[in-house]
Design an enzyme around this catalytic site. Sequence first.
Site, PDB file in Angstrom:
ATOM      1  N   TYR A  84      -3.143   3.641   2.872  1.00  0.00           N
ATOM      2  CA  TYR A  84      -3.031   3.954   4.292  1.00  0.00           C
ATOM      3  C   TYR A  84      -4.210   4.779   4.784  1.00  0.00           C
ATOM      4  CZ  TYR A  84      -1.543   6.330   8.526  1.00  0.00           C
ATOM      5  OH  TYR A  84      -1.507   6.851   9.794  1.00  0.00           O
ATOM      6  N   TYR A 125       0.837  -1.196   0.000  1.00  0.00           N
ATOM      7  CA  TYR A 125       0.000   0.000   0.000  1.00  0.00           C
ATOM      8  C   TYR A 125       0.872   1.247   0.000  1.00  0.00           C
ATOM      9  CZ  TYR A 125       0.950   0.495   5.039  1.00  0.00           C
ATOM     10  OH  TYR A 125       1.565   0.659   6.261  1.00  0.00           O
ATOM     11  N   CYS A 126       0.302   2.350  -0.479  1.00  0.00           N
ATOM     12  CA  CYS A 126       0.905   3.668  -0.341  1.00  0.00           C
ATOM     13  C   CYS A 126      -0.089   4.541   0.424  1.00  0.00           C
ATOM     14  CB  CYS A 126       1.294   4.262  -1.690  1.00  0.00           C
ATOM     15  SG  CYS A 126      -0.099   4.583  -2.801  1.00  0.00           S
ATOM     16  N   PHE A 127      -0.067   5.841   0.248  1.00  0.00           N
ATOM     17  CA  PHE A 127      -0.936   6.685   1.063  1.00  0.00           C
ATOM     18  C   PHE A 127      -2.413   6.521   0.697  1.00  0.00           C
ATOM     19  CE2 PHE A 127      -2.951  10.820   2.143  1.00  0.00           C
ATOM     20  CZ  PHE A 127      -2.876  10.679   3.516  1.00  0.00           C
TER      21      PHE A 127
END
Length: 367
Positions: A123, A94-96
């Site tokens: 996130y 995952y990223c933001f």
Amino acid sequence: MRDDSRHYLSLFLDDTPLMDVRAPVEFTKGAFPNATNLPLINDDERHRIGICYKQHGQQAAIDLGNALVCGEVREQRMQAWQAWWQANPHGYLYCFRGGLRSQTTQAWLRESGVDAPLVQGGYKAMRRFLLESLEQSIAALPWQVLCGRTGCAKTRVIEQLDNSVDLEGLAHHRGSAFGRRPGGQPGQIDFENALSVALLKLRQHTPSAVIVEDESKLIGRCHVPFPLQDKIKQSPRVIIEETLDARVQTTLEDYVIGPRQEYAAVYGEQQAQQRLGDALLDALDRIRRRLGGARHQALRARLEQALAEQQRSGQVDGHRQWILPLLRDYYDPMYDYMLQHRQGTVLFQGNRDDVLAWLRDNRAIEH
């Protein structure tokens, strides 16, 4: 090929390994249990790309990112991702927001033959899910509060119950002026995330009341959520009663003997005793005003003598000479005052063994 996921509940309940490709500065501000930070771009690269985006737009920022993460840099990051995935074949990344960074990482990994599903929403969505779940869990779960004066070994009882939540363990702090532990505490966001996950698991598997230790609003620097503070004040109570001598022994074990091993693990055997001694003296100094000058001075002298003897011979009994008056004259009156402001019904009280037996016997009963 596994699908990307929005099943946040199952990700947390199953302790799914998570690869966080955000920059280190983002990860440090807040992350999840079972998450490992292997960023697509580092902090400096993120800063430069952000400036480029503001000045020249998205495509220019993407072009700069591709220029910064190429060649040997890209290869090193790819190798780290591939190694992580080999060790965690059921993981997700995952990223933001589940956008460009996670999609880029996913595409590069798939080019190399690695199936790397991502968490949709990233996130931000998972954090929102945990915050909403935290509030719901606190409201939905039945609670019982484990009370007792300092040294009653409340945490030891908590650790032996599978229908409990160990707030001090999650905060990596023993909950008093002497409660600091080597390695420091998690950030507030990490504490809240870990607490939310713990409560989600209890909601799935615990039919009985959840046992929580009687805590104040702060555990070190970690803030107990306001709804949980209210539950602690109002919920039914179980009280441990132990003799002063027994509490001195427990305090000696929990704050002198046990931490000595922790400090050795973090700082090495040669520095452990000095680090522990400094921490104990600093803790005593932090409550100097509340102790009063003369009492602080007398206790500090006893503590210094005990530390010197421990350094010289390894003997720890000298610590009893400052622990006993500190419990009797400082912590006990403070606890008695706090107990007067608790509203919950007293369900049971007895020594530690009796309380543990009662809690186990009454596990299936909701209050």
